[in-house]
Design an enzyme around this catalytic site. Structure first.
Site, PDB file in Angstrom:
ATOM      1  N   ARG A 190       0.846  -1.197   0.000  1.00 17.11           N
ATOM      2  CA  ARG A 190       0.000   0.000   0.000  1.00 17.11           C
ATOM      3  C   ARG A 190       0.881   1.247   0.000  1.00 17.11           C
ATOM      4  O   ARG A 190       1.543   1.558   0.995  1.00 17.11           O
ATOM      5  CB  ARG A 190      -0.927   0.019   1.218  1.00 17.11           C
ATOM      6  CG  ARG A 190      -1.774   1.289   1.290  1.00 17.11           C
ATOM      7  CD  ARG A 190      -2.990   1.180   2.188  1.00 17.11           C
ATOM      8  NE  ARG A 190      -2.670   1.060   3.598  1.00 17.11           N
ATOM      9  CZ  ARG A 190      -3.571   1.164   4.579  1.00 17.11           C
ATOM     10  NH1 ARG A 190      -4.848   1.375   4.274  1.00 17.11           N
ATOM     11  NH2 ARG A 190      -3.212   1.026   5.828  1.00 17.11           N
ATOM     12  N   ASP A 468      -3.685   2.397  13.919  1.00 17.65           N
ATOM     13  CA  ASP A 468      -2.912   3.161  12.943  1.00 17.65           C
ATOM     14  C   ASP A 468      -3.514   4.551  12.827  1.00 17.65           C
ATOM     15  O   ASP A 468      -4.341   4.953  13.655  1.00 17.65           O
ATOM     16  CB  ASP A 468      -2.814   2.428  11.600  1.00 17.65           C
ATOM     17  CG  ASP A 468      -4.149   2.308  10.868  1.00 17.65           C
ATOM     18  OD1 ASP A 468      -5.141   2.935  11.290  1.00 17.65           O
ATOM     19  OD2 ASP A 468      -4.195   1.581   9.860  1.00 17.65           O
TER      20      ASP A 468
END
Length: 546
Positions: A190, A468
């Site tokens: 990603r 996160d």
């Protein structure tokens, strides 16, 4: 749906493509160059090569102005939301939604994605994730990584080493050695979102896109090696808000495939539907990327953040405690079901969302309760029709696998929901109280995550969850929203500036004196009390890194 890789060109085509690429490299080397900041890390010379940086510079020159125009379009769209407009399906793209078409072929090693694990790109994490038993590992340069220059370069070094069979790690404290097993998960990467710059790499003094930099280096060094090993250059794309933003990635992929001598459609991507505007353009996003896309993913945490950010500047959209916003209710349940229907109609995978739980050490009852929640969440996803799901910790892989073993095959591409929610359901606000406990939790989690991020860590264990940046974004946007409208709490009080100041001071007094706690608290305070809502907390936080 074909279950094989796209056919490779014959030797004659290879020779022509290599000649074209050689000509392109020579042409690009005469253009403005990408200049990268130095790094003393071992292996960096193999990453920041002249040709690799020429590739970065070429992508920057071709696409950066378009990227910035699309970011400006987000701001214009937000102005309309602020004026009362609500998200809706586009009239100008109805023909895409109404016509019959499917995406391109899905590679064989992506046909079974029932459990995926995600995490940052340090060597130990990569090895443990690849060995976890999950079908896919997403190495994350985005929300699970703080964009410290050496960490970004080290991640690229580690991924290059993996494809060349050279990745290993020895824990300096314990002496334990880690190595990739014989049946590793399929690797996906990603890159960062369109909104983030990489100031350590410049072209004519201008910073390049963080996403283009992450993508370009990984694809340049590893695409052909991955293909030779029976896999391919596979990516997750974050934070998209429109068909046009997806089309930009499509053109980036086409250019990269030509540059690298790959057949059109070799690069494969899954798009995270983690913004409210994107949920109303899922067909269009699949169509724009139809040569390269293999699926969509319910990025549930960022989706909550986006809902608050895009619609929360109105007092009639006051959200309840974030713990009340679960995937089985209101706008989250609706968008999940619509994603499944949209994907399966187009032959694409519909991936479920993240379970962020991590094992609760020293409390078996609490650990059992947490795992039961994970099990129920994954059973809901597979029953609804998802083809796979995400977990944040290897201990959750067996639980998620057990749930998805209920599928009759490696995926559920032929399954469609009985009911497809419409616009009103996709905008339906979650019910629930707003509490002092919820506000205090947002303060605690927000401050501690930002402190860790400023210290170079993007994946942070907090209160038995692996957090996160998405969680911190929910925390600070919800606090901003509640404060802006002095939201009524369940105990009869309003969430005023004085209450926020008191609770922030109180929570800071309870926390250990961790690294960067004070600057993190100042940043959270600025974000929550600002007149205008900041688009991403990582933008001002990035300024504090350097």
């Amino acid at each position: 749906m074909a279950a094989a890789h796209l056919p490779r060109p014959d030797a004659g085509h290879d020779a022509l493509r290599d000649h074209a690429r050689s000509a392109r490299v020579s042409e690009v080397l005469d253009r403005p160059r990408a200049v990268a900041a130095p790094s003393a890390l071992a292996g960096v010379a193999e990453i920041l090569t002249e040709d690799a940086l020429a590739f970065v510079a070429d992508l920057h020159g071709r696409f950066d102005a378009r990227r910035r125009a699309l970011l400006a379009a987000r701001t214009e769209r937000q102005t309309r939301f602020d004026a009362g407009e609500l998200p809706d399906f586009r009239a100008d793209t109805a023909h895409i939604r109404d016509s019959e078409w499917t995406i391109g072929a899905i590679p064989a090693d992506l046909q079974d994605r029932r459990v995926e694990i995600t995490g940052p790109t340090n060597a130990k994490m990569i090895i443990n994730a690849l060995n976890s038993g999950a079908r896919v590992f997403m190495a994350d340069f985005e929300d699970a990584t703080s964009p410290v220059w050496d960490e970004l370069v080290r991640g690229q070094v580690n991924l290059r080493a993996y494809w060349r069979g050279e990745l290993g790690f020895t824990d300096p404290a314990s002496g334990k050695a880690y190595a990739v097993g014989k049946t590793p998960a399929v690797l996906m990467v990603r890159p960062r979102g369109w909104h983030l710059d990489e100031r350590h790499v410049t072209v004519d003094g201008a910073p390049v896109s963080g996403g283009l930099f992450d993508f370009a280096l990984y694809a340049f060094h590893n695409a052909k090696v991955a293909l030779a090993k029976g896999s391919g250059p596979y990516f997750y794309l974050p934070k998209l808000e429109s068909m046009e933003e997806a089309a930009l990635w499509s053109d980036v992929f086409a250019t990269a495939e030509e540059w690298l001598g790959l057949a059109r459609g070799t690069i494969k991507a899954t798009v995270l539907i983690e913004t409210l505007p994107a949920a109303f353009e899922m067909d269009e996003i699949l169509y724009a990327l139809r040569d390269n896309i293999v699926g969509l993913n319910c990025g549930r945490w960022d989706y909550i953040f986006s809902y608050i950010k895009r619609l929360g500047r109105s007092p009639d959209r006051l959200t309840p405690d974030r713990a009340c916003m679960t995937m089985d209710k209101a706008f989250l349940a609706a968008y999940s079901l619509r994603l499944i229907d949209t994907c399966h109609r187009r032959g694409a995978f519909a991936m479920g969302g993240m379970s962020a739980f991590i094992p609760v050490k020293g409390d078996e009852a609490a650990n059992r309760a947490a795992m039961d929640k994970v099990r129920a969440d994954k059973l809901r996803e597979v029953t609804n029709g998802h083809d796979g799901t995400w977990v944040a910790h290897p201990a959750l892989v067996p639980i998620a696998l057990e749930a998805f073993e209920q599928m009759e095959g490696p995926n559920q591409l032929t399954r469609r929901p009985d009911h497809v929610p419409g616009r009103d359901a996709m905008l339906a606000l979650h019910d629930g109280p707003r509490t002092e406990a919820g506000a205090r939790e947002n303060i605690r989690v927000g401050v501690q995550y930002i402190a860790a991020w400023l210290s170079g860590k993007g994946a942070v264990p907090l209160y038995n969850l692996m957090e996160d940046a998405a969680t911190a974004e929910i925390c600070r946007t919800q606090l901003w929203q509640w404060l802006k409208y002095e939201a009524p709490l369940d105990d009869g009080r309003d969430f005023t500036h004085d209450l926020f100041e008191d609770w922030l001071a109180d929570e800071l007094g309870k926390l250990e004196d961790i690294l960067n706690l004070r600057p993190a608290a100042r940043l959270l305070h600025e974000l929550v009390t600002a007149k205008e809502l900041e688009e991403f907390l990582t933008l001002p936080a990035y300024e504090m890194l350097y």
